[in-house]
Design an enzyme around this catalytic site. Structure first.
Site, mmCIF file in Angstrom:
data_model
loop_
_atom_site.group_PDB
_atom_site.id
_atom_site.type_symbol
_atom_site.label_atom_id
_atom_site.label_comp_id
_atom_site.label_asym_id
_atom_site.label_seq_id
_atom_site.Cartn_x
_atom_site.Cartn_y
_atom_site.Cartn_z
ATOM 1 N N ASP A 181 0.852 -1.186 0.000
ATOM 2 C CA ASP A 181 0.000 0.000 0.000
ATOM 3 C C ASP A 181 0.897 1.248 0.000
ATOM 4 O O ASP A 181 1.767 1.372 -0.853
ATOM 5 C CB ASP A 181 -0.960 -0.039 1.201
ATOM 6 N N TYR A 310 -3.121 11.627 2.226
ATOM 7 C CA TYR A 310 -3.563 11.516 0.838
ATOM 8 C C TYR A 310 -3.624 12.901 0.194
ATOM 9 O O TYR A 310 -3.199 13.079 -0.950
ATOM 10 C CB TYR A 310 -4.953 10.865 0.772
ATOM 11 N N HIS A 361 -4.706 -7.864 -0.115
ATOM 12 C CA HIS A 361 -4.013 -6.596 0.035
ATOM 13 C C HIS A 361 -3.235 -6.521 1.348
ATOM 14 O O HIS A 361 -2.151 -5.948 1.406
ATOM 15 C CB HIS A 361 -5.037 -5.464 -0.044
#
Length: 383
Positions: A181, A310, A361
């Protein structure tokens, strides 16, 4: 960088008042209702979330997991004006290779609890002692006990520089990097920043920012499937990204105030990104481990600052194609990953590529045995 170079021992000690407050908030939740027969298609169903929240309130024991985390040596130091928390677990093998392991969102240091033992002490876990690592597992600034961030500007490039400084401060001038990630951005970044120190980069879920045209004539079936999955994720699962890169502070008010809101925001990703054979998140990862991961966001008040990373990265233009790295790179591809070798090789020096049919993931939580084996195999050639 302006730094206080002191490295301080750190112990997790959550005040009982914080745990009591959490239980009270969970008990006072104002529940929404589900539309009939829509399942998970519109997000986390209240019918599912109620049961998980009830277990969180009455069945989950934070102190057990706090104690488990505190079995690992933890430290904190200030880098570039920001507190940085990290686990530093040295191997009993004196010639172990240092390895910095980085989580992503919505993960945390909790992701790695099942791989710490096998990686640091393979002799005790049926492995070859020559494969041992000294592990450094930091919490990304803005997440967990490295948060909240104190100022704007903490994009992934700044985090990468801070982690390079951390490894220097620990006296490691030759080491590997691993991550998934966000960690699959920061770890290759460490290689680009310090190619003379980073002997290799291993990543799970590594993708390139260079797009691949779906009309390319010689695509394999696997590549077509990953392109289709990528398109689905962009169209159906990108709402959280747009919110976090555009209005993280608006989102933060709800998540910071409501534990059920924080729970839903994270659990949704554990439903969507884990092994597709798992019907529910707790079928893919241990339920207590999942809640411990959520607790690291709730107890540290980092819903907003972790989302803000982000915003920072997007507005810094740090999500984009990079010049090809010279550092040897290994890639582990698990179900739900969208890694396509021909595009990854445009930006990375890929010397190792593995594909697995189970896991997802959150590989270190879902298939720790596969991840450990692949990390060992990759770095065995680089020691």
């Amino acid at each position: 960088m302006t730094n206080n170079h002191e490295i301080r021992p750190f112990t997790i000690e959550v005040p009982q008042a914080d745990l009591d407050d959490l239980r009270e908030r969970l008990a006072r939740t104002r529940w929404t209702t589900d539309l009939p027969d829509v399942g998970w298609s519109r997000g986390v169903p209240a019918s599912y979330l109620k049961g998980l929240a009830e277990y969180w309130r009455d069945g989950y024991d934070w102190r057990v997991h706090e104690q488990a985390l505190n079995r690992y040596p933890q430290f904190a130091t200030e880098i570039d004006g920001q507190n940085v928390h990290f686990l530093h677990v040295r191997s009993p093998e004196p010639d172990a290779l240092p390895l910095i392991v980085t989580h992503g969102w919505p993960g945390s240091i909790v992701e790695f609890m099942d791989v710490i033992g096998p990686l640091t002490d393979p002799r005790a876990h049926g492995g070859d002692p020559a494969d041992a690592f000294h592990l450094v597992i930091p919490s990304i600034p803005g997440s967990g006990f490295s948060g909240p961030t104190r100022e704007a500007g903490w994009d992934t490039s700044r985090v990468t520089r801070a982690f390079a400084e951390l490894m220097d401060r620990l006296g490691y001038d030759r080491y590997g990097a691993q991550g998934g990630d966000t960690g699959a951005v920061i770890s290759p970044g460490l290689g680009r920043l310090n190619p003379g120190k980073v002997v290799g980069v291993h990543a799970n879920g590594l993708s390139a920012f260079t797009p691949l045209d779906p009309e390319t004539p010689d695509l394999t079936d696997a590549e077509r499937a990953r392109l289709a999955n990528m398109s689905y994720m962009q169209n159906e699962q990108s709402g959280y990204v747009m919110m976090q890169i555009s209005r993280p502070q608006t989102l933060a008010h709800g998540l910071h105030d409501s534990p059920v809101g924080q729970l839903a925001w994270i659990v949704e990703k554990f439903k969507e990104w884990t092994d597709p054979n798992a019907e529910l998140p707790e079928d893919a990862v241990d339920r207590d481990r999942l809640l411990t991961n959520v607790m690291l966001y709730w107890l540290t008040g980092t819903a907003g600052s972790s989302a803000n990373s982000y915003y920072e990265t997007a507005h810094a233009g740090a999500w984009g194609a990079s010049a090809k790295s010279t550092v040897p790179t290994g890639v582990a591809v698990f179900p739900m990953d969208v890694s396509i070798r021909r595009t990854v090789e445009l930006e990375h020096n890929v010397v190792h590529w593995s594909e697995f049919d189970r896991g997802g993931h959150f590989a270190a939580m879902e298939a720790p045995d596969l991840l450990v084996g692949d990390v060992r195999e990759f770095f065995a050639k680089l020691r």
